[in-house]
Scaffold this motif. Structure first.
Motif, PDB file in Angstrom:
ATOM      1  N   PHE A  43       0.869  -1.181   0.000  1.00  0.00           N
ATOM      2  CA  PHE A  43       0.000   0.000   0.000  1.00  0.00           C
ATOM      3  C   PHE A  43       0.902   1.226   0.000  1.00  0.00           C
ATOM      4  O   PHE A  43       1.728   1.361   0.907  1.00  0.00           O
TER       5      PHE A  43
ATOM      6  N   ARG B 126       4.481   0.815   0.657  1.00  0.00           N
ATOM      7  CA  ARG B 126       4.864   0.089   1.872  1.00  0.00           C
ATOM      8  C   ARG B 126       4.375  -1.351   1.770  1.00  0.00           C
ATOM      9  O   ARG B 126       3.196  -1.592   1.481  1.00  0.00           O
TER      10      ARG B 126
ATOM     11  N   ALA C 148       2.883  -4.446   2.895  1.00  0.00           N
ATOM     12  CA  ALA C 148       2.060  -4.904   4.031  1.00  0.00           C
ATOM     13  C   ALA C 148       2.190  -6.409   4.212  1.00  0.00           C
ATOM     14  O   ALA C 148       2.153  -6.922   5.332  1.00  0.00           O
TER      15      ALA C 148
ATOM     16  N   SER D  47      -0.088  -5.961  16.062  1.00  0.00           N
ATOM     17  CA  SER D  47      -0.897  -5.088  15.219  1.00  0.00           C
ATOM     18  C   SER D  47      -0.083  -4.549  14.034  1.00  0.00           C
ATOM     19  O   SER D  47       1.051  -4.115  14.206  1.00  0.00           O
ATOM     20  N   GLY D  48      -0.679  -4.628  12.844  1.00  0.00           N
ATOM     21  CA  GLY D  48      -0.046  -4.062  11.663  1.00  0.00           C
ATOM     22  C   GLY D  48       0.930  -4.991  10.950  1.00  0.00           C
ATOM     23  O   GLY D  48       1.590  -4.586   9.989  1.00  0.00           O
ATOM     24  N   CYS D  49       1.027  -6.261  11.390  1.00  0.00           N
ATOM     25  CA  CYS D  49       2.027  -7.153  10.789  1.00  0.00           C
ATOM     26  C   CYS D  49       1.538  -7.785   9.486  1.00  0.00           C
ATOM     27  O   CYS D  49       2.292  -8.493   8.825  1.00  0.00           O
ATOM     28  N   GLY D  50       0.280  -7.550   9.112  1.00  0.00           N
ATOM     29  CA  GLY D  50      -0.185  -8.045   7.818  1.00  0.00           C
ATOM     30  C   GLY D  50      -1.150  -9.216   7.881  1.00  0.00           C
ATOM     31  O   GLY D  50      -1.502  -9.803   6.845  1.00  0.00           O
ATOM     32  N   LYS D  51      -1.637  -9.542   9.079  1.00  0.00           N
ATOM     33  CA  LYS D  51      -2.535 -10.699   9.229  1.00  0.00           C
ATOM     34  C   LYS D  51      -3.839 -10.496   8.457  1.00  0.00           C
ATOM     35  O   LYS D  51      -4.252 -11.345   7.666  1.00  0.00           O
ATOM     36  N   SER D  52      -4.502  -9.353   8.714  1.00  0.00           N
ATOM     37  CA  SER D  52      -5.816  -9.125   8.096  1.00  0.00           C
ATOM     38  C   SER D  52      -5.700  -8.965   6.588  1.00  0.00           C
ATOM     39  O   SER D  52      -6.583  -9.401   5.844  1.00  0.00           O
ATOM     40  N   THR D  53      -4.620  -8.351   6.137  1.00  0.00           N
ATOM     41  CA  THR D  53      -4.433  -8.200   4.688  1.00  0.00           C
ATOM     42  C   THR D  53      -4.325  -9.584   4.038  1.00  0.00           C
ATOM     43  O   THR D  53      -4.920  -9.838   2.982  1.00  0.00           O
TER      44      THR D  53
ATOM     45  N   ARG E  56      -7.751 -11.038   3.971  1.00  0.00           N
ATOM     46  CA  ARG E  56      -8.602 -10.383   2.968  1.00  0.00           C
ATOM     47  C   ARG E  56      -8.245 -10.830   1.553  1.00  0.00           C
ATOM     48  O   ARG E  56      -9.107 -10.905   0.683  1.00  0.00           O
TER      49      ARG E  56
HETATM   50  N1  LIG Z   1      -6.354  -0.454   2.534  1.00  0.00           N
HETATM   51  C1  LIG Z   1      -5.177  -0.074   3.053  1.00  0.00           C
HETATM   52  N2  LIG Z   1      -4.562   1.055   2.645  1.00  0.00           N
HETATM   53  C2  LIG Z   1      -3.365   1.416   3.148  1.00  0.00           C
HETATM   54  N3  LIG Z   1      -2.692   0.727   4.066  1.00  0.00           N
HETATM   55  C3  LIG Z   1      -3.243  -0.403   4.532  1.00  0.00           C
HETATM   56  C4  LIG Z   1      -4.517  -0.866   4.046  1.00  0.00           C
HETATM   57  N4  LIG Z   1      -4.817  -2.026   4.684  1.00  0.00           N
HETATM   58  C5  LIG Z   1      -3.784  -2.274   5.529  1.00  0.00           C
HETATM   59  N5  LIG Z   1      -2.846  -1.311   5.441  1.00  0.00           N
HETATM   60  C6  LIG Z   1      -1.562  -1.267   6.172  1.00  0.00           C
HETATM   61  O1  LIG Z   1      -0.927  -2.515   5.984  1.00  0.00           O
HETATM   62  C7  LIG Z   1      -0.293  -2.944   7.186  1.00  0.00           C
HETATM   63  C8  LIG Z   1      -0.844  -4.305   7.588  1.00  0.00           C
HETATM   64  O2  LIG Z   1      -2.206  -4.134   7.999  1.00  0.00           O
HETATM   65  P1  LIG Z   1      -3.099  -5.341   8.497  1.00  0.00           P
HETATM   66  O3  LIG Z   1      -4.461  -4.812   8.763  1.00  0.00           O
HETATM   67  O4  LIG Z   1      -2.966  -6.462   7.556  1.00  0.00           O
HETATM   68  O5  LIG Z   1      -2.375  -5.732   9.858  1.00  0.00           O
HETATM   69  P2  LIG Z   1      -2.873  -6.661  11.036  1.00  0.00           P
HETATM   70  O6  LIG Z   1      -1.709  -7.524  11.396  1.00  0.00           O
HETATM   71  O7  LIG Z   1      -4.121  -7.350  10.668  1.00  0.00           O
HETATM   72  O8  LIG Z   1      -3.144  -5.593  12.174  1.00  0.00           O
HETATM   73  P3  LIG Z   1      -4.313  -5.569  13.304  1.00  0.00           P
HETATM   74  O9  LIG Z   1      -4.014  -6.717  14.242  1.00  0.00           O
HETATM   75  O10 LIG Z   1      -4.112  -4.239  13.961  1.00  0.00           O
HETATM   76  O11 LIG Z   1      -5.613  -5.707  12.598  1.00  0.00           O
HETATM   77  C9  LIG Z   1      -0.525  -1.854   8.212  1.00  0.00           C
HETATM   78  O12 LIG Z   1       0.599  -1.019   8.218  1.00  0.00           O
HETATM   79  C10 LIG Z   1      -1.742  -1.128   7.676  1.00  0.00           C
HETATM   80  O13 LIG Z   1      -1.732   0.217   8.086  1.00  0.00           O
END
Ligand SMILES: Nc1ncnc2c1ncn2[C@@H]1O[C@H](COP(=O)(O)OP(=O)(O)OP(=O)(O)O)[C@@H](O)[C@H]1O
Length: 361
Positions: A31, A34, A36, A56-62, A65
């Motif tokens: 993104f 950066r 993700a 948080s923010g390590c990329g799990k939800s991405t 998804r």
């Molecule tokens: N649609 C988007 N646009 C820009 N940046 C994004 C987007 N989705 C995620 N990110 C960024 O990508 C990185 C990974 O996000 P992600 O949500 O996958 O992390 P996570 O491990 O699921 O965090 P959490 O536990 O807080 O949900 C983060 O830095 C987030 O800010």
């Protein structure tokens, strides 16, 4: 982005081996320049639970998804039941992937009854009262069909969200921190309930969590993520006992860290000499031991190596802080059950050498 349907690839069955229902290969997503998610690969068999664990923010939800089909891939590919569903050139629509999803906020439709919420995901021609009733039965909420979400407790809403996601008989179930809004008792009850239900359904499950206890309890395999990458993946106890590095080891508990240098195959530390295994002579290392693996005993002959500097009795367990005289370093021990240490007690320390982990510094 344009969605395209991919042709079917026949899933190859290998005699005697479980064939993954979900195969994620080297996926990446960035993104705004950066990264993700970078080079993440996972395989999940039917009836198996893989946890993506990380801060948080390590990329799990991405990652989740991308599997769901609501995030595009920059690289890599995703197969479900042998069918290519996404790569950098295209992506099969979420509703065509046989994927069920439960998110933290559950996303039940507030204006719809429980019955309609469950029926919503089903194809119109499959919306049979008996099927919805059967789903309600499976989640222990028979007779709840006419209620609205706001008339249900948190745990009941959770069950309905699971029922809705499972109603279409998905091959893959994706859960993103589904229990984090529940209080602790209900959370552990729901974890057990969901685990039984998911295993019975036979879907390949990917669960996102930042809670190591949840991952240890629910997962057949854990993939530990940091800064978009998988640091290590494997069976929970393998990761706990044989972490690949200090970052993985630290995910599961506090650690007592003892710095040193390899000399004659060992490392001299405040708790004695520790074997350096295959590490080369002169290597700077960090020795790590978990608080539950240190066993202090009151010294009876003056041969103490530490002094009790703090005691916290929590009922089920006791947290004892010890002070090493030479370096003033503090060590933490967890002792289950009763504990009769007093502040200032001089103690010897025992531990199984196999529980000490040695990492290059
Ligand atoms: N649609 C988007 N646009 C820009 N940046 C994004 C987007 N989705 C995620 N990110 C960024 O990508 C990185 C990974 O996000 P992600 O949500 O996958 O992390 P996570 O491990 O699921 O965090 P959490 O536990 O807080 O949900 C983060 O830095 C987030 O800010």
């Amino acid at each position: 982005m344009e969605h395209t349907d991919f042709e079917m690839f026949a899933g190859q069955k290998v005699a005697g081996k479980a064939v993954p229902m979900l195969r994620v290969s080297h996926v990446a997503r960035q993104f705004g320049g950066r990264q993700a998610v970078q080079d993440v690969s996972l395989s999940v068999c039917p009836g198996q639970v893989t946890c993506l664990l990380g801060s948080s923010g390590c990329g799990k939800s991405t990652t989740l998804r991308m599997i769901a089909g609501i995030e595009q891939l920059d690289a890599g590919s995703i197969h479900i039941d042998g069918q290519l569903v996404a790569d950098r050139n295209g992506s099969l629509r979420p509703e065509k992937r046989s994927v069920g999803m439960v998110f933290q906020d559950l996303a039940l439709f507030p204006h719809m009854t429980v019955f309609d919420n469950i029926a919503f995901g089903m194809a119109r021609d499959q919306r049979r009262t008996a099927d919805v009733e059967q789903m309600l039965d499976r989640v222990g909420l028979r007779g709840y069909g006419a209620k609205y979400p706001h008339q249900l407790s948190g745990g009941e809403q959770q069950r309905i969200a699971l029922a809705r996601a499972l109603a279409t008989g998905p091959k893959v179930m994706l859960l993103d921190e589904p229990f984090s809004s529940l209080d602790q008792r209900l959370r552990s009850e729901m974890r057990e309930f969901a685990l039984d239900l998911l295993r019975e359904a036979g879907a390949a499950v990917v669960l996102v969590t930042h809670d190591p206890d949840e991952a240890m309890m629910m997962a057949d395999r854990i993939a530990i993520m940091d800064q978009g990458r998988v640091l290590q993946q494997g069976a929970p106890l393998d990761l706990y006992h044989r972490p690949a590095n200090l970052a993985v080891a630290q995910f599961f508990s506090d650690l007592n860290l003892l710095p040193g240098k390899v000399s004659h195959g060992g490392v001299a530390t405040g708790i004695g000499a520790i074997s350096a295994g295959p590490l080369a002579e002169g290597t700077a290392v960090t020795c790590a031991i978990r608080p539950e693996h240190l066993r202090p005993a009151r010294s009876t002959d003056g041969a103490a190596c530490a002094k009790v500097s703090r005691i916290q009795k929590l009922g089920r367990e006791n947290l004892i802080e010890l002070s090493l005289p030479e370096t003033s370093q503090k060590l933490r021990c967890n002792i289950a059950g009763s504990c009769d240490f007093k502040l200032g007690d001089r103690v010897t320390l025992d531990y199984d050498p196999a529980t000490v982990m040695v990492f290059p510094a």
